[in-house]
Design an enzyme around this catalytic site. Structure first.
Site, PDB file in Angstrom:
ATOM      1  N   GLY A  37       5.167  16.424  10.656  1.00 26.70           N
ATOM      2  CA  GLY A  37       6.437  16.319  11.384  1.00 26.70           C
ATOM      3  C   GLY A  37       6.284  16.708  12.846  1.00 26.70           C
ATOM      4  O   GLY A  37       7.156  16.399  13.662  1.00 26.70           O
ATOM      5  N   GLY A  38       5.183  17.411  13.172  1.00 31.16           N
ATOM      6  CA  GLY A  38       4.875  17.719  14.576  1.00 31.16           C
ATOM      7  C   GLY A  38       5.941  18.529  15.294  1.00 31.16           C
ATOM      8  O   GLY A  38       6.743  19.234  14.660  1.00 31.16           O
ATOM      9  N   LYS A  49      18.801  20.795  16.992  1.00 29.12           N
ATOM     10  CA  LYS A  49      20.081  20.189  16.597  1.00 29.12           C
ATOM     11  C   LYS A  49      20.760  21.015  15.514  1.00 29.12           C
ATOM     12  O   LYS A  49      21.985  21.075  15.426  1.00 29.12           O
ATOM     13  CB  LYS A  49      19.865  18.750  16.106  1.00 29.12           C
ATOM     14  CG  LYS A  49      20.016  17.713  17.198  1.00 29.12           C
ATOM     15  CD  LYS A  49      18.794  17.496  18.039  1.00 29.12           C
ATOM     16  CE  LYS A  49      18.784  18.145  19.348  1.00 29.12           C
ATOM     17  NZ  LYS A  49      17.544  17.914  20.120  1.00 29.12           N
ATOM     18  N   ALA A 312      10.723  11.181  20.339  1.00 30.03           N
ATOM     19  CA  ALA A 312      10.232  10.973  18.975  1.00 30.03           C
ATOM     20  C   ALA A 312      10.409   9.526  18.524  1.00 30.03           C
ATOM     21  O   ALA A 312       9.513   8.944  17.900  1.00 30.03           O
ATOM     22  CB  ALA A 312      10.967  11.918  18.022  1.00 30.03           C
ATOM     23  N   HIS A 436      39.341   0.341  14.719  1.00 26.11           N
ATOM     24  CA  HIS A 436      40.361   1.197  15.324  1.00 26.11           C
ATOM     25  C   HIS A 436      40.957   2.094  14.255  1.00 26.11           C
ATOM     26  O   HIS A 436      41.254   1.615  13.172  1.00 26.11           O
ATOM     27  CB  HIS A 436      41.467   0.339  15.950  1.00 26.11           C
ATOM     28  CG  HIS A 436      42.584   1.169  16.509  1.00 26.11           C
ATOM     29  ND1 HIS A 436      42.468   1.857  17.691  1.00 26.11           N
ATOM     30  CD2 HIS A 436      43.832   1.465  16.012  1.00 26.11           C
ATOM     31  CE1 HIS A 436      43.593   2.531  17.922  1.00 26.11           C
ATOM     32  NE2 HIS A 436      44.432   2.295  16.903  1.00 26.11           N
TER      33      HIS A 436
END
Ligand code: NAD
Length: 457
Positions: A37-38, A49, A312, A436
């Site tokens: 996943g680095g 996040k 990424a 909408h």
């Protein structure tokens, strides 16, 4: 030959390249010396996040009365940081297991060790194995740049100064934090940690935070951050870091802040140290052409190590493209519609060129803007400070750039990417039926504003 493709690095560039190459029928080896996943998954996008979700939620709970919810004792509200850190770690851990399962189910051989690269086509492992491969895909990522500021290296050794990596692995929050660099990392970390009660200072060398972003967007974030208590020093150069303090020049004046921790976020450098013997690097990065080929035959480079974009999603797209090329297909990367999302509160999402760039390059364009304060869903969400701006080529009517700031705009930008890829014109967009109430219908309004005929503004 042991493998058709060997991929070095298991971040979003490398693991995607490995899986794609295996799906195309190649025998594939993937080397990762740390965590799958680095940076993105372990010390970057995902943990940040996760922290920002809590920061945003706290802000909403503080405004509960606006939504008709009573009984919240604002003074008692606080964040249990160890619990939040545990959530972040559990979340990144389960995503990592997910990647490992995908790698295995696609029959990629995963080597959890350092690959030693001396010659193209040959890999030695730190445990002493020697393997041969037809092609290599380098996906070694990047590391935090450490600027030559007096005292900074000593401060890092002493643990007073850290990078984004350690900043996302903290077990305890400091009372105060200085962040050198007001770019994407600096701003996202500042927002997360200031919401948790840390007194945050940002030192940015340029005259605004988030320098390459459309100035109208960064101005809104600047105001919001200052309102939430972040002290932003623009046009500021840090001149010395010493235990417990940062000295800086702000508009030529010498200043000093006493701090508990410093985070360095002035950009990232491609990881090329392990690639030097291969002869692919130019001293700073691994240059590639549009097919992601390096100057050494059958060696490709994707993601941060090639120095093109440090995103990424670009790394993953490049991984996929390099895998195809390594297995005999011919595909070139196109960077015309790369979305950039910054997870500020509210979010920023951009694609294409800015108005400033169009002006500088002398590209005649028309601009349409729609403020989210006129949008029903944004009012319902109580997040009306944003807007959507669309730039359209005056000559052809195609979309040159879109710049949005508002609630969840990172979820909307892909649609404009499709429009740019498909070379749709502004008339095509105004023919689309948008839902909408939605924030996305502001794209329709901004598009109609380009044509000078908005309905709701
Ligand atoms: P950046 O290039 O975005 O920002 C670095 C900032 O530091 C710039 O504003 C620069 O002017 C400033 N700076 C440089 N030297 C300085 C100095 N000595 N003193 C004060 N300011 C100085 O770099 P970053 O924030 O470190 O992020 C690295 C990369 O990671 C970026 O390319 C970014 O796109 C990527 N990233 C992306 C996301 C996202 O997509 N949401 C999030 C985090 C990081």
């Amino acid at each position: 030959m042991d493998y058709d493709v060997a991929v070095i690095g298991g971040g979003p560039g490398g693991y995607v390249a490995a899986i794609k190459a295996a799906q195309l029928g190649g025998r594939v080896a993937l080397f990762e010396k740390e965590k799958l996943g680095g940076t993105c998954l372990n010390w970057g996008c995902i943990p940040t996040k996760c922290l920002l979700k809590t920061a945003g939620l706290l802000g909403e709970i503080q405004e509960a009365e606006v939504y008709g919810i009573l009984g919240i004792d604002k003074d008692a509200l606080r964040i249990d940081y160890p619990k939040l850190a545990a959530r972040k770690d559990a979340l990144t851990g389960s995503l990592r297991v997910g990647i490992e399962d995908l790698v295995k189910s696609n029959r990629v051989d995963l080597y959890r060790e350092q690959a030693i690269l001396r010659h193209p086509g040959e890999i030695r492992t730190s445990s002493g194995m020697s393997l041969r491969c037809r092609s290599m895909i380098l996906a070694t990522g990047s590391e935090a740049m450490i600027p030559p500021i007096p005292g900074l290296e000593d401060a890092i050794r002493a643990g007073f100064a850290i990078t984004n990596r350690e900043a996302l692995d903290m077990v305890k929050l400091p009372p105060s934090m200085g962040i050198i660099g007001g770019g994407v990392i600096g701003v996202e970390l500042a927002l997360a940690y200031s919401a948790m009660g840390v007194s945050v200072h940002i030192y940015e060398a340029m005259d605004s935070i988030l320098p390459p972003i459309d100035k109208d967007l960064s101005a809104i974030i600047h105001r919001r951050m200052v309102k939430s208590g972040v002290r932003i020093h623009t046009s500021s150069r840090v001149t010395r870091v010493q235990a417990g303090a940062v000295e800086f020049l702000e508009d030529g004046r010498e200043m000093k802040d006493l701090l508990d921790l410093v985070v360095v976020a002035v950009g990232r450098s491609p990881n090329i140290k392990s690639l030097l013997d291969l002869g692919v690097a130019d001293g700073k990065k691994v240059p590639v052409n549009r097919n992601l080929e390096t100057r050494v035959p059958n060696v490709y480079a994707v993601g941060d190590c090639n120095g093109s974009y440090q995103l990424a999603h670009v790394a993953s797209a490049e991984g996929s493209c390099a895998a195809k090329n390594a297995l005999g297909q011919r595909q070139a990367m196109s960077y015309e519609s790369v979305p950039i999302c910054i997870y500020t509160l509210p979010e920023i999402a951009c694609i294409g060129i800015t108005e400033e760039k169009a002006r500088k390059d002398g590209i005649p364009c028309k601009v349409g803007k729609f403020p989210l304060s006129f949008n029903a869903k944004s009012q319902i969400e109580n997040e009306t400070s944003g807007f959507i701006k669309i730039l359209v080529s005056e000559k052809y009517g195609n979309i040159l750039g879109v710049h949005m700031i508002g609630h969840h705009v990172s979820e909307m930008i892909f649609g404009l990417g499709v429009a740019i890829q498909a070379e749709l014109t502004i008339d095509d967009i105004t023919d689309v039926i948008f839902p909408h109430p939605s924030i996305s219908e502001s794209i329709l309004e901004a598009s109609m504003a380009v044509l000078g005929k908005p309905i709701h503004s």
